[in-house]
Design a protein around this motif. Structure first.
Motif, short mmCIF file in Angstrom:
data_model
loop_
_atom_site.label_atom_id
_atom_site.label_comp_id
_atom_site.label_asym_id
_atom_site.label_seq_id
_atom_site.Cartn_x
_atom_site.Cartn_y
_atom_site.Cartn_z
N ALA A 1 0.84 -1.19 0.00
CA ALA A 1 0.00 0.00 0.00
C ALA A 1 0.88 1.24 0.00
CB ALA A 1 -0.93 0.01 1.21
N ALA A 2 0.38 2.28 -0.66
CA ALA A 2 1.00 3.60 -0.63
C ALA A 2 -0.06 4.58 -0.15
CB ALA A 2 1.52 3.99 -2.00
N VAL A 3 0.30 5.39 0.84
CA VAL A 3 -0.69 6.27 1.47
C VAL A 3 -0.12 7.69 1.56
CG1 VAL A 3 -1.98 6.78 3.59
CG2 VAL A 3 -1.71 4.41 2.82
N VAL A 4 -0.92 8.65 1.10
CA VAL A 4 -0.60 10.07 1.29
C VAL A 4 -1.63 10.60 2.29
CG1 VAL A 4 -0.38 12.35 0.24
CG2 VAL A 4 0.32 10.30 -1.03
N LEU A 5 -1.19 10.88 3.51
CA LEU A 5 -2.10 11.35 4.54
C LEU A 5 -2.51 12.80 4.28
CD1 LEU A 5 -0.27 9.95 7.71
CD2 LEU A 5 -2.45 9.12 6.75
N ASP A 6 -3.73 13.13 4.68
CA ASP A 6 -4.20 14.51 4.69
C ASP A 6 -3.72 15.13 6.00
OD1 ASP A 6 -5.58 16.90 4.97
OD2 ASP A 6 -7.50 16.06 4.32
N MET B 1 5.19 -2.62 -4.28
CA MET B 1 5.37 -1.27 -3.77
C MET B 1 5.47 -0.25 -4.90
SD MET B 1 7.68 -1.61 -0.30
CE MET B 1 9.01 -2.63 -0.92
N VAL B 2 6.20 -0.59 -5.95
CA VAL B 2 6.32 0.31 -7.10
C VAL B 2 4.95 0.55 -7.73
CG1 VAL B 2 7.20 0.48 -9.46
CG2 VAL B 2 8.72 -0.22 -7.61
N ARG B 3 4.18 -0.53 -7.93
CA ARG B 3 2.86 -0.38 -8.55
C ARG B 3 1.93 0.47 -7.68
NH1 ARG B 3 1.80 -6.60 -10.69
NH2 ARG B 3 3.09 -6.47 -12.58
N ALA B 4 2.03 0.31 -6.38
CA ALA B 4 1.18 1.10 -5.48
C ALA B 4 1.51 2.59 -5.61
CB ALA B 4 1.36 0.64 -4.04
N VAL B 5 2.78 2.94 -5.62
CA VAL B 5 3.17 4.34 -5.76
C VAL B 5 2.72 4.88 -7.12
CG1 VAL B 5 5.11 5.95 -5.85
CG2 VAL B 5 5.10 4.13 -4.15
N GLU B 6 2.87 4.07 -8.15
CA GLU B 6 2.48 4.50 -9.51
C GLU B 6 0.99 4.81 -9.60
OE1 GLU B 6 5.76 2.15 -12.31
OE2 GLU B 6 3.82 1.22 -11.88
N GLN B 7 0.19 4.15 -8.76
CA GLN B 7 -1.26 4.34 -8.84
C GLN B 7 -1.73 5.61 -8.14
OE1 GLN B 7 -3.67 0.95 -7.81
NE2 GLN B 7 -2.62 -0.40 -9.25
N LEU B 8 -0.87 6.23 -7.33
CA LEU B 8 -1.26 7.48 -6.69
C LEU B 8 -1.30 8.60 -7.73
CD1 LEU B 8 0.92 7.33 -3.46
CD2 LEU B 8 -1.57 7.03 -3.59
N SER B 9 -2.25 9.51 -7.56
CA SER B 9 -2.35 10.65 -8.46
C SER B 9 -2.59 11.92 -7.64
CB SER B 9 -3.49 10.45 -9.45
OG SER B 9 -3.56 11.54 -10.35
N PRO B 10 -1.65 12.86 -7.69
CA PRO B 10 -0.43 12.83 -8.48
C PRO B 10 0.61 11.87 -7.89
CG PRO B 10 -0.42 14.75 -7.06
CD PRO B 10 -1.77 14.10 -6.89
N VAL B 11 1.57 11.48 -8.70
CA VAL B 11 2.68 10.68 -8.18
C VAL B 11 3.40 11.52 -7.12
CG1 VAL B 11 4.91 9.63 -8.76
CG2 VAL B 11 2.96 9.38 -10.31
N PRO B 12 3.70 10.95 -5.97
CA PRO B 12 4.31 11.75 -4.90
C PRO B 12 5.70 12.28 -5.26
CG PRO B 12 4.27 9.41 -4.32
CD PRO B 12 3.46 9.56 -5.57
N ASP B 13 6.09 13.32 -4.54
CA ASP B 13 7.46 13.84 -4.69
C ASP B 13 8.46 12.94 -3.98
OD1 ASP B 13 6.66 16.32 -6.02
OD2 ASP B 13 5.76 16.82 -4.09
N LEU B 14 8.00 12.29 -2.90
CA LEU B 14 8.88 11.42 -2.12
C LEU B 14 8.08 10.24 -1.58
CD1 LEU B 14 11.68 10.96 -0.67
CD2 LEU B 14 10.68 12.17 1.29
N ALA B 15 8.66 9.04 -1.66
CA ALA B 15 8.09 7.85 -1.05
C ALA B 15 8.95 7.44 0.13
CB ALA B 15 8.00 6.71 -2.06
N LEU B 16 8.34 7.37 1.30
CA LEU B 16 9.01 6.85 2.50
C LEU B 16 8.69 5.36 2.56
CD1 LEU B 16 7.96 9.74 4.94
CD2 LEU B 16 10.21 9.42 3.87
N ALA C 1 14.06 -0.18 -7.10
CA ALA C 1 14.79 0.57 -8.13
C ALA C 1 13.87 1.30 -9.09
CB ALA C 1 15.70 -0.38 -8.90
N ALA C 2 12.66 0.77 -9.30
CA ALA C 2 11.78 1.33 -10.33
C ALA C 2 10.78 2.34 -9.79
CB ALA C 2 11.04 0.19 -11.03
N LEU C 3 10.97 2.83 -8.57
CA LEU C 3 10.05 3.83 -8.03
C LEU C 3 9.93 5.01 -8.99
CD1 LEU C 3 10.80 4.25 -4.21
CD2 LEU C 3 8.68 3.43 -5.24
N PRO C 4 8.72 5.54 -9.18
CA PRO C 4 8.55 6.66 -10.12
C PRO C 4 8.85 8.02 -9.49
CG PRO C 4 6.42 6.00 -9.26
CD PRO C 4 7.44 5.04 -8.69
N CYS C 5 9.41 8.03 -8.29
CA CYS C 5 9.72 9.28 -7.60
C CYS C 5 10.92 9.05 -6.70
CB CYS C 5 8.53 9.74 -6.76
SG CYS C 5 8.07 8.58 -5.44
#
Length: 210
Positions: A38-43, A98-113, A121-125
């Motif tokens: 999972a990839a999560v961008v908190l509010d 993990m890569v696919r989860a980050v790719e599915q976020l919109s917008p793609v994050p500036d940083l993935a923790l 290696a294939a993270l989009p950010c």
């Protein structure tokens, strides 16, 4: 015992990152079922209270928090199935999830923790690894919760199709009950054949009727 906080997110925001995601995976150890990330961008204005490493929470508390996270945050959840686990190996499959989860976020994050010590290696950010991140970083804790809840639900569903292995409560992990069922009932299509306990059963010629 310390609980996760926003210190890593705050450092990233202060460094110019506008969108910061926490990323975690669950399901590397089981003998059956997918690996889930999972990839999560908190509010920042609506962070659910009580976020923690999913392993520190009861199943009921995880369910409640997962619903709160899904209602307030940007969330992407990805499952990588047994076929891809076998093709890539479990580490490669976990990193792909993990890569696919980050790719599915919109917008793609500036940083993935990212929880752990290996950055996919294939993270989009840009990415930053955090060892034991689910116990240190709120965004990763949130990702650990929604990934765990999503995967557990899949295993409960699979347990209805393949009763006797205890997946509804062991989630496919190699408990004594699960290993006894492998001996007695054989290997299902959802088992990871490259994992030693499953491979050993296959060598004995035990697989259930379809």
């Amino acid at each position: 015992m310390s609980t996760p906080d926003l210190s890593f997110e705050i450092a990233a925001w202060e460094g110019g990152a506008r969108c910061v995601a926490g990323v975690d995976e669950v399901g590397r150890g089981p003998l059956a079922g997918p690996v889930t990330a999972a990839a999560v961008v908190l509010d920042r204005a609506a962070i659910p209270a009580g976020l923690n490493d999913s392993k520190m929470l009861s199943a009921r508390r995880r369910e409640v928090l997962a619903e709160a996270i899904l209602a307030t945050a940007q969330v992407a959840i990805v499952h990588v199935d047994v076929e891809e686990i076998e093709r890539l190996n479990i580490l490669g499959a976990a990193q792909l999830a993990m890569v696919r989860a980050v790719e599915q976020l919109s917008p793609v994050p500036d940083l993935a923790l990212v929880d752990g010590n290996r950055l996919p290696a294939a993270l989009p950010c840009a990415g930053q690894t955090l060892v034991k991140g689910d116990a240190r970083c709120l965004s990763i804790a949130a990702a650990s919760i929604v990934a765990k809840v999503a995967r557990d639900r899949i295993m409960v569903d699979l347990a209805q199709q393949h009763p006797g292995y205890g997946w509804e409560h062991n989630a496919g992990y190699p408990t004594p009950e699960h290993k006894r069922a492998l001996q007695n009932l054989g290997v299902t299509p959802h088992h990871r054949r490259s994992f030693a306990p499953v491979r050993n059963i296959l060598y004995q010629g035990k697989s259930p009727s379809p």
